[in-house]
Structure formats: structure tokens, C-alpha cells
Design an enzyme around this catalytic site. Structure first.
Site, PDB file in Angstrom:
ATOM      1  NE  ARG A  46       7.120   5.132  20.384  1.00  0.00           N
ATOM      2  CZ  ARG A  46       7.917   4.212  20.960  1.00  0.00           C
ATOM      3  NH1 ARG A  46       8.113   3.045  20.385  1.00  0.00           N
ATOM      4  NH2 ARG A  46       8.506   4.470  22.117  1.00  0.00           N
ATOM      5  CE1 TYR A  98      -1.091  11.767  -3.737  1.00  0.00           C
ATOM      6  CE2 TYR A  98       0.806  11.097  -2.436  1.00  0.00           C
ATOM      7  CZ  TYR A  98      -0.278  11.922  -2.642  1.00  0.00           C
ATOM      8  OH  TYR A  98      -0.535  12.912  -1.738  1.00  0.00           O
ATOM      9  CG  ASP A 170      -1.345   3.370  -3.279  1.00  0.00           C
ATOM     10  OD1 ASP A 170      -2.544   3.330  -2.929  1.00  0.00           O
ATOM     11  OD2 ASP A 170      -0.636   4.386  -3.162  1.00  0.00           O
ATOM     12  CE  LYS A 195      -5.517  11.174  -0.464  1.00  0.00           C
ATOM     13  NZ  LYS A 195      -4.419  10.522  -1.151  1.00  0.00           N
TER      14      LYS A 195
HETATM   15  C1  LIG Z   1      -3.004  10.414  -1.054  1.00  0.00           C
HETATM   16  C2  LIG Z   1      -2.300   9.237  -1.586  1.00  0.00           C
HETATM   17  C3  LIG Z   1      -1.156   8.724  -0.972  1.00  0.00           C
HETATM   18  C4  LIG Z   1      -0.511   9.409   0.222  1.00  0.00           C
HETATM   19  O1  LIG Z   1      -1.295   9.328   1.348  1.00  0.00           O
HETATM   20  P1  LIG Z   1      -1.314  10.438   2.531  1.00  0.00           P
HETATM   21  O2  LIG Z   1      -2.383   9.933   3.408  1.00  0.00           O
HETATM   22  O3  LIG Z   1      -1.590  11.758   1.896  1.00  0.00           O
HETATM   23  O4  LIG Z   1       0.031  10.403   3.161  1.00  0.00           O
HETATM   24  C5  LIG Z   1      -0.579   7.590  -1.508  1.00  0.00           C
HETATM   25  N1  LIG Z   1      -1.086   6.980  -2.589  1.00  0.00           N
HETATM   26  C6  LIG Z   1      -2.188   7.441  -3.217  1.00  0.00           C
HETATM   27  C7  LIG Z   1      -2.701   6.723  -4.409  1.00  0.00           C
HETATM   28  C8  LIG Z   1      -2.826   8.584  -2.755  1.00  0.00           C
HETATM   29  O5  LIG Z   1      -3.905   9.036  -3.383  1.00  0.00           O
END
Ligand SMILES: *Cc1c(COP(=O)(O)O)cnc(C)c1O
Length: 378
Positions: A46, A98, A170, A195
Site C-alpha cells: 500500500r 467530466y 486534468d 484513457k
Molecule cells: C474518465 C475521466 C475521469 C475519471 O477517471 P476514472 O479513471 O474513470 O476514475 C476524470 N477526468 C476525465 C477528463 C476523464 O475522462
């Protein structure tokens, strides 16, 4: 060292124990201490794990960051960042973000007395006037989901710092291949590695990157204390994915250009959203801060729900699914999928309408993608 080399080299020296060329999956919860008086770099998974560490070093280097802290999901990574806030603190965030981030902010953080202002981040004056004495953080997502608006990271970093607030970006949509927010003044970068970073739609993951030792210490403290860490196998798969990030992003973008160009002039298309076009309202900012326009294209189909439904049913190669950034092409119906939980008034204001479709172009042959769109539109 340049980008594609870093993706393959950084954090990935031959394994010290066995000289294995590829970073092993250290599928272990704990590590044996050799000497009672000597703490080791790896003791309990962890806290730290060699496979996870390799991923953190690699992705941090791609973002030009000194520290990477990885998580079990993008949302867990975001949660660790906002865990630094205290009751009474205020955050400025864009109104189009998001859906899951919006839910984290409004359903989890607001009840804990963290205050949010959701604003139009393309309007710098609106950002400036949103600051309050208790503003600690500005949150940004660019390009946005699903309308692919572009916000000026450098200008917003300057405003944030003048007001003693941190800027978090982000960078999931652009990836460090096309955009490096830390070099533009951001304090923290966050990714859903689910992604493009992993890129193969087979892992959920997240990572936080920073150059600030103090921020690294705080976020690492939340990583080990809350414990939303990726397992060694997920870290390994993501590390394997990231090696090809550069060639995948080039192909994603090439295909996005082809798809966007085809859709732009199609008689059944009402509007197109792609930051590469000089008709895109924020094209000049995209050109200034990005080295490419990414793999996403959104468009409005002429008609409404019935036409959209038929279009989705006719597609053969594109699948209707949440998520993006994988090697396979996907379509998403934002109003009923990613933005289902979004307030109706915000959807209307932003233009997340009944006929809006978001495409994540994969890395297939672009001729096949266009043929598929063409037959489904007809
Ligand atoms: C998918 C996504 C998230 C969230 O991520 P997870 O891996 O699904 O928890 C946050 N920001 C953006 C821009 C995303 O496309």
C-alpha cells in the site's frame, strides 16, 4: 531525453534482482526486512511497490514532473488532490467538466463544507471575479468533455497564483504528448490513466503529477492513508500501454482529422467541434498551448433522439460506450451517458443537446472509420 524514449526507458531499468529486461509484476503485499534496524525502500505494497513505482517515474517524466503518485482510478487521484482542502475552503471549477468530477465535487466535497464556484473558464474576467478570500484551488480540464473547449492554462495559472491559489489541470484528453500543463504554470496535473495513457481499455487507473516536493508529500500521504492504490498488475498493464503513447497519439490525431473533415461537410451534420479547425472558437489557444489537437471529435446530427438512435444502431466499427482514448473507436451519447447526472440547466447552457455525439477515434485504418460513419449517416 525526448518523449518517446522516456516512455520506454524512464523507471524501467533492468530489474535489479534478476536483470529481467521488462519491469516485473511484483504481485506481493509485503517485503521481507533483512535487518531489523534498516528500513527498506519497499516494505508494504500500500505504501510502495516496485511495479507501481516504475509507472509513477515514467508518467511523471512524460509530464516534465518530478513526482508521480498513482491511484486505483482517475477519480481516486482527484479525491486525493481535493483531500488537501479544509472545511470553509473555496474552489473555482469550470461548469463543463467530466461528470464524475462534478459528482465528486458536489456530492462528496460540498457536504464536507468545501465550497465550489462553477464558471465559464473561457472568460478570464469571470475567473478573476470568482476569487474569494478563501479560494485555495482552481480546477481546469482542457480540452473539455464533450464540447472540446480549450482554456488558456498559462493565463489561468497566472491569475491563480496572483490570488494565492493552486492550479490543477486534468490532462486526460490531451495527454502529455500534446500538452504539458506543468510547463505552462500548473501546480498539479491529474490523469485518468484509464484513457489514453493506458490506451487499451483494459484498466481503470489514475495519477497525480507535480514538481512541488511539499504537494508531493501531502498527496502521497493521502495515497497511503486512504489506500486507493493500483494493484501491481494494473500498474504493469498501464506501464506497458504508456510505452506506445507517442505513436498511438499520432494515429489518434490523424484519424480525428480525417473523421472531423469528413463530418464537417456532411449534409446530415448540423455542427462540428474539433479544436484543429480554425473555425473552432478557441483554436488560437489550442495552437498556442498544444502540439496537436487530440483524438476526440464531437458533432451534432441533424434531427433529434430518433435520428441519433438509428445512427448508433447502424454503426458497425464504432461502439457505443462510455470512456475514450483506447485503440478502438467509440461513440458516446453524452446527454444520457457521461453527463446523465449533470443538471439540466447546465446541459442546456453548454449545448449538451439531444443530438450531440462524441467520437473517440481509435487507431484503426481511417478509410474504414469513414466508410462506417458514411453508411450509418445514410
Ligand atoms: C474518465 C475521466 C475521469 C475519471 O477517471 P476514472 O479513471 O474513470 O476514475 C476524470 N477526468 C476525465 C477528463 C476523464 O475522462
Amino acid at each position: 531525453m525526448k518523449f518517446s524514449t522516456k516512455a520506454i526507458v524512464m523507471g524501467q531499468e533492468p530489474d535489479s534482482a534478476t536483470h529481467s529486461a521488462i519491469t516485473p509484476i511484483y504481485q506481493t503485499s509485503t517485503f521481507v526486512r533483512e535487518d531489523i534496524s534498516k528500513p527498506q525502500s519497499f516494505e508494504y505494497s500500500r505504501i510502495s511497490n516496485p511495479t507501481r513505482h516504475a509507472l509513477e517515474v515514467c508518467v511523471a517524466s512524460l509530464e516534465e514532473g518530478n513526482y508521480g503518485i498513482s491511484f486505483a482510478s482517475g477519480i481516486a487521484a482527484e479525491h486525493a488532490i481535493v483531500s488537501m482542502l479544509r472545511p470553509g475552503d473555496h474552489v473555482i471549477a469550470p461548469e463543463d467538466m467530466y461528470g464524475g468530477t462534478y459528482r465528486l465535487f458536489t456530492q462528496v466535497m460540498e457536504p464536507m463544507n468545501i465550497e465550489f464556484s462553477f464558471i465559464d473558464a473561457s472568460n478570464l474576467e469571470e475567473i478573476q471575479s470568482a476569487f474569494k478570500p478563501n479560494t485555495k484551488m482552481v480546477w481546469l480540464e482542457t480540452p473539455t468533455n464533450p464540447l472540446l473547449k480549450i482554456f488558456d492554462i498559462e493565463a489561468i495559472a497566472e491569475i491563480s497564483h496572483k490570488n494565492n491559489a493552486l492550479l490543477v489541470v486534468d490532462n486526460t484528453f490531451a495527454t502529455p504528448f500534446f500538452q504539458k500543463p506543468l510547463l505552462l504554470g500548473a501546480d498539479i496535473v491529474v490523469h485518468s490513466t484509464t484513457k489514453y495513457i493506458n490506451g487499451h481499455s483494459d484498466v481503470i487507473g489514475g495519477i497525480v503529477i507535480t514538481n512541488d516536493a511539499h504537494l508531493n508529500q501531502s498527496i502521497s500521504m493521502y495515497q497511503k492513508s486512504i489506500g486507493a492504490i493500483p494493484g501491481p498488475f494494473d500498474a504493469w498493464l498501464t506501464l506497458r500501454g504508456v510505452k506506445t503513447l507517442a505513436i498511438r497519439m499520432r494515429q489518434h490525431e490523424e484519424n480525428a482529422w480525417a473523421v472531423a473533415t469528413f463530418l464537417k461537410d456532411h449534409q446530415k451534420v448540423e455542427a462540428i467541434f474539433f479544436p484543429g479547425f480554425d473555425t473552432h472558437p478557441n483554436h488560437h489557444i489550442a495552437k498556442k498551448q498544444m502540439t496537436g489537437f487530440g483524438g476526440l471529435v464531437s458533432f451534432k446530427l441533424k434531427g433529434g433522439y430518433a435520428e441519433v438512435k438509428t445512427f448508433f444502431e447502424k454503426l458497425k466499427i464504432f461502439h457505443l460506450a462510455d470512456s475514450l482514448g483506447g485503440v478502438e473507436s467509440l461513440v458516446n451519447y453524452s446527454t444520457k451517458m457521461t453527463h446523465e447526472s449533470f443538471p439540466v440547466h447546465l446541459k442546456q447552457k453548454l449545448g449538451i443537446s439531444e443530438n450531440l455525439i462524441r467520437i473517440s477515434t481509435g487507431i484503426e485504418d481511417k478509410e474504414d472509420l469513414i466508410a462506417d460513419l458514411k453508411q450509418a449517416l445514410e
